[in-house]
Design a protein around this motif. Structure first.
Motif, PDB file in Angstrom:
ATOM      1  N   ASP A  86       0.841  -1.195   0.000  1.00  0.00           N
ATOM      2  CA  ASP A  86       0.000   0.000   0.000  1.00  0.00           C
ATOM      3  C   ASP A  86       0.881   1.252   0.000  1.00  0.00           C
ATOM      4  N   GLU A  87       0.410   2.282  -0.703  1.00  0.00           N
ATOM      5  CA  GLU A  87       1.164   3.535  -0.775  1.00  0.00           C
ATOM      6  C   GLU A  87       0.311   4.685  -0.242  1.00  0.00           C
ATOM      7  N   HIS A  88       0.893   5.461   0.659  1.00  0.00           N
ATOM      8  CA  HIS A  88       0.246   6.651   1.203  1.00  0.00           C
ATOM      9  C   HIS A  88       1.024   7.866   0.697  1.00  0.00           C
ATOM     10  N   ILE A  89       0.346   8.759   0.000  1.00  0.00           N
ATOM     11  CA  ILE A  89       0.996   9.920  -0.602  1.00  0.00           C
ATOM     12  C   ILE A  89       0.393  11.199  -0.030  1.00  0.00           C
ATOM     13  N   THR A  90       1.241  12.115   0.393  1.00  0.00           N
ATOM     14  CA  THR A  90       0.811  13.449   0.800  1.00  0.00           C
ATOM     15  C   THR A  90       1.558  14.471  -0.057  1.00  0.00           C
ATOM     16  N   VAL A  91       0.824  15.349  -0.699  1.00  0.00           N
ATOM     17  CA  VAL A  91       1.453  16.390  -1.508  1.00  0.00           C
ATOM     18  C   VAL A  91       1.913  17.505  -0.568  1.00  0.00           C
ATOM     19  N   GLY A 125       3.471  22.230  -4.315  1.00  0.00           N
ATOM     20  CA  GLY A 125       2.986  22.179  -5.685  1.00  0.00           C
ATOM     21  C   GLY A 125       1.726  21.351  -5.814  1.00  0.00           C
ATOM     22  N   SER A 126       1.500  20.835  -7.016  1.00  0.00           N
ATOM     23  CA  SER A 126       0.326  20.007  -7.301  1.00  0.00           C
ATOM     24  C   SER A 126       0.754  18.747  -8.037  1.00  0.00           C
ATOM     25  N   LEU A 127       0.019  17.676  -7.804  1.00  0.00           N
ATOM     26  CA  LEU A 127       0.240  16.422  -8.504  1.00  0.00           C
ATOM     27  C   LEU A 127      -1.060  16.037  -9.202  1.00  0.00           C
ATOM     28  N   PHE A 128      -0.983  15.721 -10.477  1.00  0.00           N
ATOM     29  CA  PHE A 128      -2.132  15.225 -11.220  1.00  0.00           C
ATOM     30  C   PHE A 128      -2.012  13.707 -11.236  1.00  0.00           C
ATOM     31  N   PHE A 129      -3.066  13.010 -10.798  1.00  0.00           N
ATOM     32  CA  PHE A 129      -2.926  11.579 -10.531  1.00  0.00           C
ATOM     33  C   PHE A 129      -4.197  10.829 -10.901  1.00  0.00           C
ATOM     34  N   ALA A 130      -4.026   9.561 -11.284  1.00  0.00           N
ATOM     35  CA  ALA A 130      -5.176   8.712 -11.576  1.00  0.00           C
ATOM     36  C   ALA A 130      -4.801   7.261 -11.353  1.00  0.00           C
ATOM     37  N   VAL A 131      -5.801   6.443 -11.042  1.00  0.00           N
ATOM     38  CA  VAL A 131      -5.639   4.999 -10.914  1.00  0.00           C
ATOM     39  C   VAL A 131      -6.398   4.373 -12.075  1.00  0.00           C
ATOM     40  N   SER A 132      -5.657   3.738 -12.994  1.00  0.00           N
ATOM     41  CA  SER A 132      -6.280   3.178 -14.188  1.00  0.00           C
ATOM     42  C   SER A 132      -5.289   2.275 -14.899  1.00  0.00           C
ATOM     43  N   GLU A 133      -5.808   1.255 -15.574  1.00  0.00           N
ATOM     44  CA  GLU A 133      -4.965   0.367 -16.363  1.00  0.00           C
ATOM     45  C   GLU A 133      -4.575   1.005 -17.694  1.00  0.00           C
ATOM     46  N   THR A 134      -5.320   2.021 -18.106  1.00  0.00           N
ATOM     47  CA  THR A 134      -5.021   2.711 -19.368  1.00  0.00           C
ATOM     48  C   THR A 134      -4.631   4.154 -19.084  1.00  0.00           C
ATOM     49  N   LYS A 150      -6.698  13.921 -12.033  1.00  0.00           N
ATOM     50  CA  LYS A 150      -7.270  14.957 -11.172  1.00  0.00           C
ATOM     51  C   LYS A 150      -6.141  15.650 -10.426  1.00  0.00           C
ATOM     52  N   GLU A 151      -6.319  16.931 -10.181  1.00  0.00           N
ATOM     53  CA  GLU A 151      -5.274  17.713  -9.514  1.00  0.00           C
ATOM     54  C   GLU A 151      -5.401  17.585  -8.000  1.00  0.00           C
ATOM     55  N   TYR A 152      -4.259  17.312  -7.365  1.00  0.00           N
ATOM     56  CA  TYR A 152      -4.177  17.247  -5.912  1.00  0.00           C
ATOM     57  C   TYR A 152      -3.149  18.271  -5.459  1.00  0.00           C
ATOM     58  N   LYS A 153      -3.639  19.302  -4.801  1.00  0.00           N
ATOM     59  CA  LYS A 153      -2.771  20.412  -4.389  1.00  0.00           C
ATOM     60  C   LYS A 153      -2.094  20.107  -3.056  1.00  0.00           C
ATOM     61  N   ALA A 154      -1.162  20.983  -2.684  1.00  0.00           N
ATOM     62  CA  ALA A 154      -0.433  20.813  -1.427  1.00  0.00           C
ATOM     63  C   ALA A 154      -1.415  20.609  -0.275  1.00  0.00           C
ATOM     64  N   GLY A 155      -1.137  19.597   0.537  1.00  0.00           N
ATOM     65  CA  GLY A 155      -2.013  19.242   1.643  1.00  0.00           C
ATOM     66  C   GLY A 155      -2.900  18.050   1.345  1.00  0.00           C
ATOM     67  N   SER A 156      -2.986  17.661   0.071  1.00  0.00           N
ATOM     68  CA  SER A 156      -3.842  16.535  -0.311  1.00  0.00           C
ATOM     69  C   SER A 156      -3.209  15.199   0.083  1.00  0.00           C
ATOM     70  N   TYR A 157      -4.074  14.231   0.371  1.00  0.00           N
ATOM     71  CA  TYR A 157      -3.643  12.876   0.722  1.00  0.00           C
ATOM     72  C   TYR A 157      -4.237  11.896  -0.282  1.00  0.00           C
ATOM     73  N   ILE A 158      -3.415  10.930  -0.712  1.00  0.00           N
ATOM     74  CA  ILE A 158      -3.844   9.909  -1.670  1.00  0.00           C
ATOM     75  C   ILE A 158      -3.457   8.539  -1.107  1.00  0.00           C
ATOM     76  N   PHE A 159      -4.390   7.587  -1.168  1.00  0.00           N
ATOM     77  CA  PHE A 159      -4.093   6.214  -0.769  1.00  0.00           C
ATOM     78  C   PHE A 159      -4.258   5.312  -1.977  1.00  0.00           C
ATOM     79  N   ILE A 160      -3.230   4.516  -2.281  1.00  0.00           N
ATOM     80  CA  ILE A 160      -3.276   3.581  -3.400  1.00  0.00           C
ATOM     81  C   ILE A 160      -3.024   2.168  -2.858  1.00  0.00           C
ATOM     82  N   PRO A 161      -4.014   1.274  -2.943  1.00  0.00           N
ATOM     83  CA  PRO A 161      -3.798  -0.099  -2.474  1.00  0.00           C
ATOM     84  C   PRO A 161      -2.731  -0.805  -3.313  1.00  0.00           C
TER      85      PRO A 161
END
Length: 200
Positions: A72-77, A80-89, A96-107
């Motif tokens: 599992d990955e835990h990401i905190t911006v 700046g900003s990170l544009f991120f998506a979970v997809s096979e393609t 989607k844009e995730y600005k400073a302070g955003s949290y992302i969890f990727i299993p």
């Protein structure tokens, strides 16, 4: 993620893990400029069952190719900003844009990709062993295939949409081909192959 590549496309991200404290003592690490693609600030990402915290620098104009992680990955911006998506393609419309302070969890095992239009810093934490499995093999100038994969070479003077500069490294993963460029102002940024032209 660049590895950096950026990635952080750093294809050998854990070739030499910087020393980081694992002592059971309070630890205070202020946000500071990163001078390399990543910095381990706690633990060792290669150790199974052990927690770790690291910071990753994403250069402006970086494209993060599709990849997975075995944990599992835990990401905190952080910056700046990170544009991120979970997809096979790779569908840029999914980003989607995730600005400073955003949290992302990727299993673990989920395929993700992203980009950074401007320089960004993200903090990743989890439990090792943390590794990057690129969907398409990554190639750099230093790889045996590097001579045939890239149109441009290290040290070449080029023009890019971000301005002129000198190519420092090439990064390729499938159809994604980009270059690490040092601008004349001293800024390090990425440029996609289609946007790079030799200085005449």
């Amino acid at each position: 993620m660049r590895l950096t590549l950026g990635i952080t496309i750093a294809t050998a991200l854990w070739a030499s893990v910087p020393s980081a404290t694992t002592a059971a003592e309070p630890l205070f690490v202020p946000l500071r400029p990163l001078t390399s693609d990543y910095e381990v600030i706690y633990g060792d990402p290669t150790k199974a069952g052990k927690p770790f915290v690291m910071r990753i620098r994403e250069l402006a104009v970086t494209m993060i190719p599709p990849h997975t992680h075995p944990v599992d990955e835990h990401i905190t911006v952080l910056q700046g900003s990170l544009f991120f998506a979970v997809s096979e393609t790779v569908d840029m419309n999914l980003l989607k844009e995730y600005k400073a302070g955003s949290y992302i969890f990727i299993p673990k095992g989920r395929t993700m990709f992203g980009r950074a239009t401007e320089a960004a810093v993200v903090q990743v934490h989890g439990v090792g062993p943390f590794d990057i499995h690129w969907r398409e093999p990554t190639v750099t100038f230093d790889h045996p295939e590097g001579r045939t994969r890239f149109r441009h070479a290290r040290g070449q003077k080029v023009n890019t949409p971000r301005g002129p500069g000198e190519i420092k490294q090439g990064w390729s993963s499938g159809r994604i081909i980009q270059y690490e460029v040092m601008g004349t102002s001293g800024e390090l940024f990425m440029a996609h192959e289609a946007d790079v032209a030799p200085v005449r």
